[in-house]
Scaffold this active site. Structure first.
Site, PDB file in Angstrom:
ATOM      1  N   HIS A 178       0.405  -1.173   0.084  1.00  0.00           N
ATOM      2  CA  HIS A 178      -0.115   0.125   0.226  1.00  0.00           C
ATOM      3  C   HIS A 178       0.792   0.885   0.260  1.00  0.00           C
ATOM      4  O   HIS A 178       1.814   1.053   0.547  1.00  0.00           O
ATOM      5  CB  HIS A 178      -0.875   0.040   1.365  1.00  0.00           C
ATOM      6  CG  HIS A 178      -1.820   1.255   1.349  1.00  0.00           C
ATOM      7  ND1 HIS A 178      -1.594   1.998   1.936  1.00  0.00           N
ATOM      8  CD2 HIS A 178      -2.947   1.297   0.695  1.00  0.00           C
ATOM      9  CE1 HIS A 178      -2.706   3.100   1.117  1.00  0.00           C
ATOM     10  NE2 HIS A 178      -3.570   2.033   0.656  1.00  0.00           N
ATOM     11  N   THR A 180       1.313   3.208   2.058  1.00  0.00           N
ATOM     12  CA  THR A 180       1.574   4.053   2.988  1.00  0.00           C
ATOM     13  C   THR A 180       2.727   3.159   3.525  1.00  0.00           C
ATOM     14  O   THR A 180       3.954   3.864   4.804  1.00  0.00           O
ATOM     15  CB  THR A 180       0.589   3.634   4.240  1.00  0.00           C
ATOM     16  OG1 THR A 180      -0.093   2.680   3.907  1.00  0.00           O
ATOM     17  CG2 THR A 180      -0.115   5.481   3.841  1.00  0.00           C
ATOM     18  N   LYS A 181       3.066   2.289   2.591  1.00  0.00           N
ATOM     19  CA  LYS A 181       4.153   0.804   3.356  1.00  0.00           C
ATOM     20  C   LYS A 181       5.450   1.857   2.511  1.00  0.00           C
ATOM     21  O   LYS A 181       5.815   2.045   1.737  1.00  0.00           O
ATOM     22  CB  LYS A 181       4.318  -0.277   3.350  1.00  0.00           C
ATOM     23  CG  LYS A 181       2.790  -0.529   3.734  1.00  0.00           C
ATOM     24  CD  LYS A 181       2.608  -0.341   5.357  1.00  0.00           C
ATOM     25  CE  LYS A 181       1.234  -1.421   5.699  1.00  0.00           C
ATOM     26  NZ  LYS A 181      -0.175  -0.744   6.182  1.00  0.00           N
ATOM     27  N   ASN A 182       6.384   1.258   3.283  1.00  0.00           N
ATOM     28  CA  ASN A 182       7.826   1.532   2.826  1.00  0.00           C
ATOM     29  C   ASN A 182       8.145   1.222   0.794  1.00  0.00           C
ATOM     30  O   ASN A 182       9.137   1.631   0.192  1.00  0.00           O
ATOM     31  CB  ASN A 182       8.819   0.745   3.170  1.00  0.00           C
ATOM     32  CG  ASN A 182       9.093   0.760   4.849  1.00  0.00           C
ATOM     33  OD1 ASN A 182       8.019   1.655   5.715  1.00  0.00           O
ATOM     34  ND2 ASN A 182      10.129   0.396   5.593  1.00  0.00           N
TER      35      ASN A 182
END
Ligand SMILES: *Cc1c(COP(=O)(O)O)cnc(C)c1O
Length: 376
Positions: A178, A180-182
């Site tokens: 997603h 918002t992940k790294n």
């Protein structure tokens, strides 16, 4: 304006997406998809890596793989994202929530054994902020009681526990790409890791709508057909192309996030020493990936005041999660085993600061300065 997150872009994404557009194939498991999967199989490493449309989908696939049936119990923390629980509830499981440790916000491994019953089928550790749960203890319990371990490593790409990559220790691991992940595969995406040989073949079938299409493409069967339950758990080749650009820069993204994390940590040390705030603690045997920079304040009121103080300065700090056992669906589909000593209390004290790949030192410093002003 300092947003909470910016999706990572390394520079090669549009070029790779153009390559897909110029080819005659856009559906899943094309050349970029295969390249990504091979990268995970080699670098983590694992027996089989399968890209999925989300971590949610990977967890659903895992629940089907371990044959979760109505009445089965699945143990997990209450302090997590809804998908950790939903994936198993969809198969009819009862969720048994166990308290977290206050130092890592991960499930307290010492409380798991008391929650195990004859109905328990699986343990789902969540590696909060990309910091590993105590997997040695969890795997020993799984062995002793013949349980499956599904790691929710949504936040844990590039992190390790005792030298082993998160997501490769349990029978199955699930990751999120997603935005918002790294690492992201263009906003949405996920990954399933099969670490236990017994699930390799069936995972491919479930992911391909319950057909043996993957075997057909490898020339192992001469036609494909419906052989099992399944769903559509393949992301498009466009998503894989985006992800490949991120994997080529995997180390760069990781080291950049870690320097931001360290700058925050050193900049806020004095406030922690003065006991105004608490900073995260990383166990000695864990290497983390700077997925999150969070701090803990005195209580809920102070957190609300802090977030309200930062907002007009253009600094977007956020919090999560509403513990699942206190949410409506959490009460319907699960229960808390033992005492809620830390889950609710610690969740109310936690604030996440802005962090993303490419965040400038000036941006980090202005967040640090604003926090110092607040506590002046
Ligand atoms: C982000 C996240 C998920 C869900 O990931 P999606 O890819 O959005 O489905 C699940 N579990 C945890 C712990 C997460 O942080």
């Amino acid at each position: 304006m300092i947003p909470f997150n910016k999706p990572p872009v390394t520079g090669n994404e549009s070029q790779f997406i153009q390559q897909v557009l110029a080819s005659d194939k856009m559906s899943g498991d094309g050349p970029f998809g295969k390249r990504c999967q091979e990268w995970f199989e080699k670098n983590l490493p694992t027996k089989k890596a399968l890209l999925t449309p989300s971590c949610t989908a990977a967890l659903e696939l895992a629940a089907i793989l371990i044959d979760i049936k109505p009445g089965d119990e699945v143990i997990m923390p209450s302090y997590t994202f809804v998908s950790t629980a939903n994936a198993f509830v969809l198969r009819g499981a009862k969720i048994v929530f166990v308290d977290i440790r206050s130092d890592t916000m991960n499930i307290d491994e010492k409380l798991i054994e008391a929650a195990i019953t004859t109905r328990t089928k699986a343990i789902v550790p969540v590696h909060y902020a990309g910091v590993g749960c105590d997997m040695d203890v969890i795997m020993q319990l799984a062995d002793k009681y013949n349980l499956f371990v599904i790691e929710d490593a949504a936040q844990g790409m590039m992190s390790s526990y005792n030298g082993k990559a998160l997501g490769t220790i349990g029978h199955i691991g699930a990751f999120s790409f997603h935005e918002t992940k790294n690492y992201t595969s263009g906003g949405e995406g996920g990954l399933l890791l099969i670490n236990d040989e017994q699930f390799k073949h069936r995972a491919e079938v479930i992911r391909e709508k319950g057909t043996n299409r993957s075997q057909f493409f490898r020339g192992m069967v001469d036609k494909y057909q419906w052989v099992d339950i399944g769903s559509s758990y393949l992301p498009s080749e466009l998503q894989a192309a985006y992800l490949w650009a991120q994997l080529e820069s995997a180390e760069l993204i990781n080291s950049n996030r870690l320097s931001t994390w360290n700058r925050y940590y050193h900049g806020l040390k004095d406030l922690a020493k003065a006991e105004k705030i608490e900073l995260a603690s990383i166990p000695e045997n864990c290497i983390h990936n700077a997925h999150m920079f969070y701090l803990k304040v005195a209580n809920l009121d102070e957190r609300t005041a802090l977030i309200d103080y930062l907002k007009p300065k253009g600094i977007m700090a956020v919090f999560h999660y509403v513990p699942l056992h206190s949410a409506k669906a959490g009460k319907d589909f699960g229960f808390f085993h033992g005492d809620d000593e830390y889950t609710t209390k610690e969740s109310e004290r936690l604030v996440r600061l802005p962090i993303w790949f490419g965040m400038s030192e000036d941006e980090v410093d202005s967040v640090i300065d604003a926090l110092k002003e607040f506590y002046l």
